[in-house]
Design an enzyme around this catalytic site. Sequence first.
Site, PDB file in Angstrom:
ATOM      1  N   ASP A  38       0.869  -1.179   0.000  1.00 34.50           N
ATOM      2  CA  ASP A  38       0.000   0.000   0.000  1.00 34.50           C
ATOM      3  C   ASP A  38       0.912   1.238   0.000  1.00 34.50           C
ATOM      4  O   ASP A  38       2.040   1.165   0.474  1.00 34.50           O
ATOM      5  CB  ASP A  38      -0.859  -0.073   1.273  1.00 34.50           C
ATOM      6  N   ASP A 237      -1.808  -0.642   6.097  1.00 32.43           N
ATOM      7  CA  ASP A 237      -2.023  -0.059   7.428  1.00 32.43           C
ATOM      8  C   ASP A 237      -3.463   0.388   7.658  1.00 32.43           C
ATOM      9  O   ASP A 237      -3.868   0.632   8.782  1.00 32.43           O
ATOM     10  CB  ASP A 237      -1.121   1.168   7.598  1.00 32.43           C
ATOM     11  N   ASP A 241      -7.350  -1.426   3.657  1.00 43.24           N
ATOM     12  CA  ASP A 241      -6.471  -2.535   3.266  1.00 43.24           C
ATOM     13  C   ASP A 241      -6.917  -3.867   3.851  1.00 43.24           C
ATOM     14  O   ASP A 241      -6.449  -4.919   3.409  1.00 43.24           O
ATOM     15  CB  ASP A 241      -5.027  -2.255   3.725  1.00 43.24           C
TER      16      ASP A 241
HETATM   17  P1  ADP Z   1      -5.198   5.929  -0.440  1.00 44.72           P
HETATM   18  O1  ADP Z   1      -5.194   4.544  -1.006  1.00 44.72           O
HETATM   19  O2  ADP Z   1      -4.049   6.740  -0.956  1.00 44.72           O
HETATM   20  O3  ADP Z   1      -5.302   5.960   1.068  1.00 44.72           O
HETATM   21  P2  ADP Z   1      -8.075   6.573  -0.811  1.00 44.72           P
HETATM   22  O4  ADP Z   1      -8.604   5.365  -1.522  1.00 44.72           O
HETATM   23  O5  ADP Z   1      -8.491   6.763   0.606  1.00 44.72           O
HETATM   24  O6  ADP Z   1      -6.485   6.699  -1.013  1.00 44.72           O
HETATM   25  O7  ADP Z   1      -8.516   7.869  -1.633  1.00 44.72           O
HETATM   26  C1  ADP Z   1      -8.218   7.982  -3.020  1.00 44.72           C
HETATM   27  C2  ADP Z   1      -8.223   9.424  -3.449  1.00 44.72           C
HETATM   28  O8  ADP Z   1      -9.508  10.007  -3.179  1.00 44.72           O
HETATM   29  C3  ADP Z   1      -7.235  10.302  -2.702  1.00 44.72           C
HETATM   30  O9  ADP Z   1      -5.955  10.263  -3.278  1.00 44.72           O
HETATM   31  C4  ADP Z   1      -7.897  11.671  -2.855  1.00 44.72           C
HETATM   32  O10 ADP Z   1      -7.576  12.216  -4.106  1.00 44.72           O
HETATM   33  C5  ADP Z   1      -9.369  11.363  -2.794  1.00 44.72           C
HETATM   34  N1  ADP Z   1      -9.909  11.534  -1.430  1.00 44.72           N
HETATM   35  C6  ADP Z   1     -10.238  10.572  -0.547  1.00 44.72           C
HETATM   36  N2  ADP Z   1     -10.707  11.106   0.606  1.00 44.72           N
HETATM   37  C7  ADP Z   1     -10.652  12.449   0.445  1.00 44.72           C
HETATM   38  C8  ADP Z   1     -10.999  13.577   1.270  1.00 44.72           C
HETATM   39  N3  ADP Z   1     -11.476  13.460   2.509  1.00 44.72           N
HETATM   40  N4  ADP Z   1     -10.821  14.811   0.736  1.00 44.72           N
HETATM   41  C9  ADP Z   1     -10.343  14.973  -0.501  1.00 44.72           C
HETATM   42  N5  ADP Z   1      -9.996  13.971  -1.312  1.00 44.72           N
HETATM   43  C10 ADP Z   1     -10.142  12.728  -0.861  1.00 44.72           C
HETATM   44 MG    MG Z   2      -2.579   3.248   3.714  1.00 41.46          MG
END
Ligand code: ADP
Ligand code: MG
Length: 292
Positions: A38, A237, A241
């Site tokens: 991740d 983490d 995941d």
């Molecule tokens: P990661 O796998 O990097 O943890 P997520 O699946 O949680 O990412 O989120 C994917 C994308 O969605 C982020 O890179 C961001 O662009 C957008 N995103 C998610 N949550 C938020 C939020 N609270 N505010 C703004 N953008 C968000």
């Molecule tokens: Mg992570």
Amino acid sequence: ATPTSIMVGTGKGAEYGILIKGAEHLENAHRLTTIVLDKTGTITKGQPELTDIVTLSTLSDREILQLATRAEKNSEHPLAQAIVKYGQQQGMSLEDPEAFTAIPGHGVEAVIDGKKLLVGTRKLVRENNIEIEAAISEVERLEQQGKTVMILAVEQEIAGLIAVADTVKENSAQAVAELQKLGIEVWMITGDNERAAKAIAGSVGITSVLAEVLPEHKAEKVEALKREGKVVAMVGDGINDAPALATADVGFAIGTGTDVAIEAADITLMRGDLNGIVAAIKLSKATMRNIK
Ligand code: ADP
Ligand code: MG
């Protein structure tokens, strides 16, 4: 595998902060061909910081920051926390929005002063029928630097961009190199956009990248690799995941991560860095050698 050597193996693991839930996981770890890491919180520190505010409207940088701060105030996402922390430092109001909805993997939707706001990915904005053409070159410029870019839209118009950057953990590149030296193929998986994902991956020596994967699809990606005949470990983490950790042949949780991830995993790396994976694999190989 003799019970004694496995016990010695798991005991040794504990010395390195590697907590192994059952003997079979140590046996599986020595057969691994593929490791999926991740990005956020695993390869990187998972503490993104706001780096850029770009206005694409008549709103000032501060007005953009103010709206984004209030919109993200009730989101638990690390990206949201980066915005709120910076907003707070800059003296922004933390008044609750009139309405708030988190859209996992995409962003947030909020209502402030009667106006509908979106903060999130290109896809989120596009799916709300907002024209993003004018923002694209600026978005891509920031993503090229490995930054995660969030678009702020106010009432169906793009208002501006907010970029955040996360720092890669000190040991990530070295651990990736050692895994590759052991003949293991290393992948990175993330919900983040392709360009930022590749920039981060490249900085730690990873070329195989699964980007823009929605939280609910991470496990499917692991399953697909298994179907190709690979023996796959997932390392993560986050709550996101957990299904992938459970699907993998061996699930590694970062000990500084969420309880949900630790529950779903087979092995927990208490030290929080990727060297623990290398140590666990070497340990499993040594343990299995003792048995033969
Ligand atoms: P990661 O796998 O990097 O943890 P997520 O699946 O949680 O990412 O989120 C994917 C994308 O969605 C982020 O890179 C961001 O662009 C957008 N995103 C998610 N949550 C938020 C939020 N609270 N505010 C703004 N953008 C968000
Ligand atoms: Mg992570």
